[in-house]
Motif scaffolding. Structure first.
Motif, PDB file in Angstrom:
ATOM      1  N   GLU A 158       0.932  -1.346   0.162  1.00 33.34           N
ATOM      2  CA  GLU A 158      -0.121   0.072   0.356  1.00 33.34           C
ATOM      3  C   GLU A 158       1.088   1.319  -0.039  1.00 33.34           C
ATOM      4  OE1 GLU A 158      -2.526  -2.995   0.995  1.00 33.34           O
ATOM      5  OE2 GLU A 158      -0.366  -2.267   1.671  1.00 33.34           O
ATOM      6  N   GLN A 159       2.148   1.304   0.946  1.00 33.89           N
ATOM      7  CA  GLN A 159       3.210   2.361   0.661  1.00 33.89           C
ATOM      8  C   GLN A 159       3.382   2.573  -1.242  1.00 33.89           C
ATOM      9  OE1 GLN A 159       5.672   2.309   3.766  1.00 33.89           O
ATOM     10  NE2 GLN A 159       4.893   1.173   5.164  1.00 33.89           N
ATOM     11  N   TYR A 160       3.879   1.007  -1.235  1.00 34.79           N
ATOM     12  CA  TYR A 160       4.555   1.659  -2.817  1.00 34.79           C
ATOM     13  C   TYR A 160       3.446   2.104  -3.938  1.00 34.79           C
ATOM     14  CZ  TYR A 160       8.953  -1.240  -1.770  1.00 34.79           C
ATOM     15  OH  TYR A 160      10.077  -1.367  -1.647  1.00 34.79           O
ATOM     16  N   TYR A 161       2.134   2.020  -3.334  1.00 35.96           N
ATOM     17  CA  TYR A 161       1.329   2.391  -4.260  1.00 35.96           C
ATOM     18  C   TYR A 161       0.833   4.252  -3.631  1.00 35.96           C
ATOM     19  CZ  TYR A 161      -1.370  -2.314  -5.255  1.00 35.96           C
ATOM     20  OH  TYR A 161      -0.796  -4.204  -5.413  1.00 35.96           O
ATOM     21  N   LEU A 162       1.217   4.305  -3.062  1.00 33.68           N
ATOM     22  CA  LEU A 162       0.842   5.525  -2.673  1.00 33.68           C
ATOM     23  C   LEU A 162       2.086   6.565  -2.889  1.00 33.68           C
ATOM     24  CD1 LEU A 162       0.554   6.588   1.386  1.00 33.68           C
ATOM     25  CD2 LEU A 162      -1.268   7.050  -0.311  1.00 33.68           C
ATOM     26  N   TRP A 163       3.349   6.050  -2.571  1.00 34.03           N
ATOM     27  CA  TRP A 163       4.455   6.840  -3.415  1.00 34.03           C
ATOM     28  C   TRP A 163       4.574   6.996  -4.804  1.00 34.03           C
ATOM     29  CZ3 TRP A 163       6.033  10.772  -0.692  1.00 34.03           C
ATOM     30  CH2 TRP A 163       5.948  10.940   0.540  1.00 34.03           C
ATOM     31  N   TYR A 164       4.236   5.734  -5.973  1.00 32.91           N
ATOM     32  CA  TYR A 164       4.590   6.244  -6.904  1.00 32.91           C
ATOM     33  C   TYR A 164       3.357   7.075  -7.609  1.00 32.91           C
ATOM     34  CZ  TYR A 164       7.737   2.910  -7.300  1.00 32.91           C
ATOM     35  OH  TYR A 164       8.879   1.783  -7.585  1.00 32.91           O
ATOM     36  N   THR A 165       1.546   7.190  -7.254  1.00 32.47           N
ATOM     37  CA  THR A 165       0.941   8.150  -6.953  1.00 32.47           C
ATOM     38  C   THR A 165       1.177   9.520  -6.711  1.00 32.47           C
ATOM     39  OG1 THR A 165      -0.389   6.150  -6.676  1.00 32.47           O
ATOM     40  CG2 THR A 165      -1.401   8.544  -7.356  1.00 32.47           C
ATOM     41  N   ALA A 166       2.318   9.532  -5.665  1.00 28.86           N
ATOM     42  CA  ALA A 166       2.440  10.945  -5.361  1.00 28.86           C
ATOM     43  C   ALA A 166       3.881  11.235  -6.451  1.00 28.86           C
ATOM     44  CB  ALA A 166       3.259  10.672  -3.945  1.00 28.86           C
ATOM     45  N   TYR A 167       4.235  10.780  -7.085  1.00 19.33           N
ATOM     46  CA  TYR A 167       5.444  11.089  -8.029  1.00 19.33           C
ATOM     47  C   TYR A 167       5.032  10.730  -9.274  1.00 19.33           C
ATOM     48  CZ  TYR A 167       9.246  11.021  -4.441  1.00 19.33           C
ATOM     49  OH  TYR A 167       9.822  12.124  -3.685  1.00 19.33           O
ATOM     50  N   LEU A 168       3.535  10.765  -9.671  1.00 19.54           N
ATOM     51  CA  LEU A 168       2.893  10.719 -10.363  1.00 19.54           C
ATOM     52  C   LEU A 168       3.313  11.442 -11.770  1.00 19.54           C
ATOM     53  CD1 LEU A 168       1.159   8.914 -12.542  1.00 19.54           C
ATOM     54  CD2 LEU A 168      -0.694   9.588 -11.981  1.00 19.54           C
ATOM     55  N   PRO A 169       2.940  12.344 -11.286  1.00 13.20           N
ATOM     56  CA  PRO A 169       3.182  13.937 -11.955  1.00 13.20           C
ATOM     57  C   PRO A 169       4.653  14.210 -12.693  1.00 13.20           C
ATOM     58  CG  PRO A 169       2.005  14.914 -10.323  1.00 13.20           C
ATOM     59  CD  PRO A 169       2.280  13.313 -10.008  1.00 13.20           C
ATOM     60  N   LEU A 170       5.203  14.018 -11.693  1.00 14.27           N
ATOM     61  CA  LEU A 170       7.121  14.183 -12.165  1.00 14.27           C
ATOM     62  C   LEU A 170       6.744  12.506 -13.575  1.00 14.27           C
ATOM     63  CD1 LEU A 170       9.605  15.004 -11.481  1.00 14.27           C
ATOM     64  CD2 LEU A 170       9.836  13.433  -9.360  1.00 14.27           C
ATOM     65  N   PHE A 171       6.849  12.233 -12.802  1.00 13.04           N
ATOM     66  CA  PHE A 171       7.190  11.230 -13.832  1.00 13.04           C
ATOM     67  C   PHE A 171       6.839  10.591 -15.524  1.00 13.04           C
ATOM     68  CE2 PHE A 171       7.094   7.275 -10.736  1.00 13.04           C
ATOM     69  CZ  PHE A 171       8.286   7.624 -10.394  1.00 13.04           C
ATOM     70  N   LEU A 172       5.461  11.734 -15.487  1.00 11.63           N
ATOM     71  CA  LEU A 172       4.530  12.221 -17.014  1.00 11.63           C
ATOM     72  C   LEU A 172       5.477  13.479 -17.627  1.00 11.63           C
ATOM     73  CD1 LEU A 172       0.989  11.076 -15.487  1.00 11.63           C
ATOM     74  CD2 LEU A 172       2.180  10.242 -17.100  1.00 11.63           C
ATOM     75  N   ILE A 173       5.662  14.494 -16.569  1.00 12.97           N
ATOM     76  CA  ILE A 173       6.617  15.456 -16.775  1.00 12.97           C
ATOM     77  C   ILE A 173       7.728  14.959 -17.235  1.00 12.97           C
ATOM     78  CG2 ILE A 173       7.641  17.772 -16.252  1.00 12.97           C
ATOM     79  CD1 ILE A 173       5.357  18.125 -13.711  1.00 12.97           C
ATOM     80  N   MET A 174       8.763  14.396 -17.304  1.00 11.20           N
ATOM     81  CA  MET A 174       9.998  13.763 -17.587  1.00 11.20           C
ATOM     82  C   MET A 174       9.381  12.750 -18.749  1.00 11.20           C
ATOM     83  SD  MET A 174      12.401  12.507 -14.259  1.00 11.20           S
ATOM     84  CE  MET A 174      11.217  11.266 -14.261  1.00 11.20           C
TER      85      MET A 174
END
Length: 214
Positions: free
Chosen positions: A8-24
């Motif tokens: 569940e923590q991985y789900y939280l953090w990968y979603t949190a960094y989603l904007p950065l992933f998409l912008i990159m």
């Protein structure tokens, strides 16, 4: 018993960094002009200019990421919160003291979010891969240390995060044995929780509790 594991923590953090992933990824695709031959892209760029296109892309990324924030939090917490509200699970607590997290608590997350955007040129696939790898390592550190209190999914979706002292015991019992008090991070939808109220809570991970008004 904890409600969450590492998954569940991985789900939280990968979603949190989603904007950065998409912008990159967008910057990498744009630098290689991979969409340059698509007629509709050419038309949009000609009509709105390059800056206009980038503004629209960033806006869409922010809106999509916010939607994902809400969906993931709803998926992870809705059932637990409903059970707490109905009294089907959790224990009753009193909050003895409370304070908001300081700005410094969010510094590491903000730095890990902003530095990759300004420090690397994404024309190189190697730079893109290195940035992804760095973020993955940061997320692993967060998960290994159960450090979810500064995750932006909470405060962007209506939850409040506080440092608090909570207790299941009376004040008299606490005076006799102060160790029964629990130093915790509480996650709640209550703004400025009243110390005179009673709350029902359940431990998510480590010393982090999901709390609702009893």
């Amino acid at each position: 018993m904890m409600l969450w594991g590492k998954k569940e923590q991985y789900y939280l953090w990968y979603t949190a960094y989603l904007p950065l992933f998409l912008i990159m990824v967008y910057r990498f695709i744009d630098s290689l002009n991979l969409f340059g031959n698509i007629k509709i892209i050419k038309y949009i760029e000609k009509t709105l200019t390059k800056n206009g296109v980038e503004f629209i892309v960033i806006l869409l990324i922010i809106l999509f990421s916010y939607l994902m924030y809400k969906l993931v939090i709803r998926w992870l917490l809705k059932d637990q919160e409903s059970n707490l509200n109905r009294g089907n699970t959790g224990l009753k607590f009193a909050i003895r003291s409370i304070k908001k997290l300081s700005v410094n608590d969010y510094t590491f997350f903000l730095m890990s979010l902003l530095l990759p955007l300004f420090s690397l040129d994404y024309e190189s696939f190697i730079n893109l891969a290195v940035s992804f790898l760095i973020i993955v390592v940061v997320i692993i550190i967060y998960v290994k240390t159960d450090f979810i209190s500064v995750c932006p999914l909470f405060f962007t979706t209506g939850y409040q995060v506080y440092e608090a002292i909570i207790s299941q015991h009376s004040k008299e019992a606490e005076q006799e044995d102060p160790s029964v008090r629990i130093k915790a991070i509480i996650i709640t939808k209550s703004k400025n929780p009243d110390l005179d109220d009673r709350y029902r809570g359940r431990r998510l991970i480590s010393n982090i509790y999901l709390i609702t008004k009893a």
